[in-house]
Design a protein around this motif. Structure first.
Motif, PDB file in Angstrom:
ATOM      1  N   VAL A   1      -3.424   2.524   0.751  1.00  0.00           N
ATOM      2  CA  VAL A   1      -4.482   3.221   1.499  1.00  0.00           C
ATOM      3  C   VAL A   1      -3.949   4.559   2.023  1.00  0.00           C
ATOM      4  CG1 VAL A   1      -6.131   3.069   3.405  1.00  0.00           C
ATOM      5  CG2 VAL A   1      -5.386   0.982   2.231  1.00  0.00           C
ATOM      6  N   GLU A   2      -4.565   5.649   1.600  1.00  0.00           N
ATOM      7  CA  GLU A   2      -4.204   6.975   2.107  1.00  0.00           C
ATOM      8  C   GLU A   2      -4.973   7.278   3.390  1.00  0.00           C
ATOM      9  OE1 GLU A   2      -1.933   9.098   0.928  1.00  0.00           O
ATOM     10  OE2 GLU A   2      -1.426   7.740  -0.710  1.00  0.00           O
ATOM     11  N   ALA A   3      -4.411   8.166   4.215  1.00  0.00           N
ATOM     12  CA  ALA A   3      -5.128   8.626   5.408  1.00  0.00           C
ATOM     13  C   ALA A   3      -6.243   9.589   5.018  1.00  0.00           C
ATOM     14  CB  ALA A   3      -4.161   9.320   6.360  1.00  0.00           C
TER      15      ALA A   3
ATOM     16  N   ARG B   1      -9.842   6.667  -1.055  1.00  0.00           N
ATOM     17  CA  ARG B   1      -8.656   6.519  -0.204  1.00  0.00           C
ATOM     18  C   ARG B   1      -7.860   5.269  -0.567  1.00  0.00           C
ATOM     19  NH1 ARG B   1     -10.549   5.493   5.031  1.00  0.00           N
ATOM     20  NH2 ARG B   1      -8.372   5.161   5.527  1.00  0.00           N
TER      21      ARG B   1
ATOM     22  N   ARG C   1       5.304  -7.178   8.914  1.00  0.00           N
ATOM     23  CA  ARG C   1       5.120  -5.789   8.496  1.00  0.00           C
ATOM     24  C   ARG C   1       6.366  -4.961   8.815  1.00  0.00           C
ATOM     25  NH1 ARG C   1       0.024  -4.265  11.872  1.00  0.00           N
ATOM     26  NH2 ARG C   1       1.227  -5.547  13.290  1.00  0.00           N
TER      27      ARG C   1
ATOM     28  N   ARG D   1       9.442   5.956   7.971  1.00  0.00           N
ATOM     29  CA  ARG D   1       9.073   7.353   8.178  1.00  0.00           C
ATOM     30  C   ARG D   1       9.556   8.181   7.004  1.00  0.00           C
ATOM     31  NH1 ARG D   1      11.638  11.894  11.469  1.00  0.00           N
ATOM     32  NH2 ARG D   1       9.963  13.421  11.499  1.00  0.00           N
TER      33      ARG D   1
ATOM     34  N   ASP E   1       5.096  15.022   6.580  1.00  0.00           N
ATOM     35  CA  ASP E   1       5.707  14.163   7.593  1.00  0.00           C
ATOM     36  C   ASP E   1       4.748  12.999   7.779  1.00  0.00           C
ATOM     37  OD1 ASP E   1       7.321  13.247   9.619  1.00  0.00           O
ATOM     38  OD2 ASP E   1       6.574  14.665  11.112  1.00  0.00           O
TER      39      ASP E   1
ATOM     40  N   ILE F   1       4.063   8.401   8.174  1.00  0.00           N
ATOM     41  CA  ILE F   1       4.525   7.037   8.432  1.00  0.00           C
ATOM     42  C   ILE F   1       3.860   6.114   7.412  1.00  0.00           C
ATOM     43  CG2 ILE F   1       4.591   5.129  10.102  1.00  0.00           C
ATOM     44  CD1 ILE F   1       6.093   7.534  11.186  1.00  0.00           C
TER      45      ILE F   1
ATOM     46  N   LEU G   1       3.140   2.100   6.467  1.00  0.00           N
ATOM     47  CA  LEU G   1       3.101   0.764   7.071  1.00  0.00           C
ATOM     48  C   LEU G   1       2.919  -0.243   5.938  1.00  0.00           C
ATOM     49  CD1 LEU G   1       2.902  -1.015   9.652  1.00  0.00           C
ATOM     50  CD2 LEU G   1       0.420  -0.658   9.546  1.00  0.00           C
TER      51      LEU G   1
ATOM     52  N   GLU H   1       0.015   1.427   3.752  1.00  0.00           N
ATOM     53  CA  GLU H   1      -0.939   2.351   4.373  1.00  0.00           C
ATOM     54  C   GLU H   1      -0.155   3.551   4.865  1.00  0.00           C
ATOM     55  OE1 GLU H   1      -3.977  -0.428   6.713  1.00  0.00           O
ATOM     56  OE2 GLU H   1      -1.914  -1.141   6.850  1.00  0.00           O
ATOM     57  N   PHE H   2      -0.664   4.739   4.591  1.00  0.00           N
ATOM     58  CA  PHE H   2       0.048   5.957   4.972  1.00  0.00           C
ATOM     59  C   PHE H   2      -0.700   6.677   6.086  1.00  0.00           C
ATOM     60  CE2 PHE H   2       1.443   4.987   0.661  1.00  0.00           C
ATOM     61  CZ  PHE H   2       2.817   4.924   0.895  1.00  0.00           C
ATOM     62  N   PHE H   3       0.070   7.065   7.103  1.00  0.00           N
ATOM     63  CA  PHE H   3      -0.483   7.697   8.301  1.00  0.00           C
ATOM     64  C   PHE H   3       0.014   9.135   8.376  1.00  0.00           C
ATOM     65  CE2 PHE H   3      -2.111   3.998  10.710  1.00  0.00           C
ATOM     66  CZ  PHE H   3      -1.702   2.990   9.848  1.00  0.00           C
ATOM     67  N   TYR H   4      -0.919  10.070   8.432  1.00  0.00           N
ATOM     68  CA  TYR H   4      -0.573  11.494   8.525  1.00  0.00           C
ATOM     69  C   TYR H   4      -1.848  12.278   8.799  1.00  0.00           C
ATOM     70  CZ  TYR H   4      -2.247  11.084   3.705  1.00  0.00           C
ATOM     71  OH  TYR H   4      -3.001  10.784   2.601  1.00  0.00           O
ATOM     72  N   THR H   5      -1.665  13.526   9.168  1.00  0.00           N
ATOM     73  CA  THR H   5      -2.801  14.424   9.347  1.00  0.00           C
ATOM     74  C   THR H   5      -3.079  15.086   8.015  1.00  0.00           C
ATOM     75  OG1 THR H   5      -2.227  14.811  11.644  1.00  0.00           O
ATOM     76  CG2 THR H   5      -3.666  16.434  10.596  1.00  0.00           C
TER      77      THR H   5
ATOM     78  N   TYR I   1       0.214  10.378  13.950  1.00  0.00           N
ATOM     79  CA  TYR I   1      -0.007  10.247  12.520  1.00  0.00           C
ATOM     80  C   TYR I   1      -1.247   9.362  12.335  1.00  0.00           C
ATOM     81  CZ  TYR I   1       5.004  11.460  12.499  1.00  0.00           C
ATOM     82  OH  TYR I   1       6.217  12.056  12.703  1.00  0.00           O
ATOM     83  N   PRO I   2      -2.418   9.969  12.122  1.00  0.00           N
ATOM     84  CA  PRO I   2      -3.642   9.153  12.067  1.00  0.00           C
ATOM     85  C   PRO I   2      -3.952   8.555  10.688  1.00  0.00           C
ATOM     86  CG  PRO I   2      -4.179  11.503  12.188  1.00  0.00           C
ATOM     87  CD  PRO I   2      -2.690  11.412  12.084  1.00  0.00           C
ATOM     88  N   ASN I   3      -4.679   7.473  10.700  1.00  0.00           N
ATOM     89  CA  ASN I   3      -5.308   6.897   9.504  1.00  0.00           C
ATOM     90  C   ASN I   3      -6.518   6.119   9.996  1.00  0.00           C
ATOM     91  OD1 ASN I   3      -6.175   5.044   7.509  1.00  0.00           O
ATOM     92  ND2 ASN I   3      -4.205   5.192   6.439  1.00  0.00           N
TER      93      ASN I   3
END
Lengths: 122, 122
Positions: free
Chosen positions: A34-36, A44, A79, A83, A100, A102, A104, A116-120, B74-76
């Motif tokens: 899952v992409e952000a 996504r 889980r 980074r 940059d 995170i 998960l 799952e990837f967390f980023y702006t 870091y949002p998702n």
């Protein structure tokens, strides 16, 4: 393998640039990624190891990697987080960017079933 | 507030050391906090803003903070991650340690309802 062992192996293989081995050794065939953020028209969510492999190949084809830092794993129960910090040039746009983010990862029965990837993004 | 706004406010308040304000302004009264690891006899899960506040106070009483880095958010979708790096002295043991961890925050109806911390513990 335990969650910690899977996390350690994941980070080790990433640091060695062995992303294909990560997928083959550590992921369930039915894993979901899952992409952000994705561009309009791109889902996504990628379902199944084939779709995840194709997504990785498309990214690798489009980017020249200058520098990569991978930190972790950071475990919690079933889980672990990782980074990533990449300095890359996007080949189509020729833009040099820092990524940059995170990741998960959720483990079930000794395999990663969800990333799952967390980023702006965007 | 959107998830991104909540994440940005969370990081800003943390950087200013305003952890109490974080809880008061951003968290649901029914929020749940999950540690990766706790000593034997201590629950990994704290339920409700009162329990989370008490956990924060106990930690602050027991630690002298020398340096703190907070990166993100870091949002998702309805969640955001934050990276924490603390250099602290644990007052009871007098040990100076580096804490490197990832926080994962879930937002519902404009409030943080769940925080989970990822790190190697024990």
């Amino acid at each position: 393998m335990t969650v910690a062992e899977i996390g350690n192996t994941y980070v080790k293989l990433c640091k060695e640039g062995k992303f294909e081995d990560c997928l083959t050794e550590l992921f369930s065939k039915d894993a979901v990624s899952v992409e952000a953020w994705t561009p309009p028209g791109v889902d996504r969510v990628a379902s199944g190891i084939g779709a995840i492999r194709a997504k990785g190949k498309a990214w690798a084809d489009d980017h020249e990697v200058h520098k990569m830092e991978v930190s972790g794993p950071y475990p919690n129960d079933q889980r672990f987080a990782v980074r990533f910090s990449f300095e890359v040039t996007n080949k189509p746009s020729k833009k040099r960017i820092t990524m940059d983010e995170i990741g998960l990862f959720t483990v079930e029965n000794g395999k990663i079933v969800r990333e799952e990837f967390f980023y702006t993004g965007g």
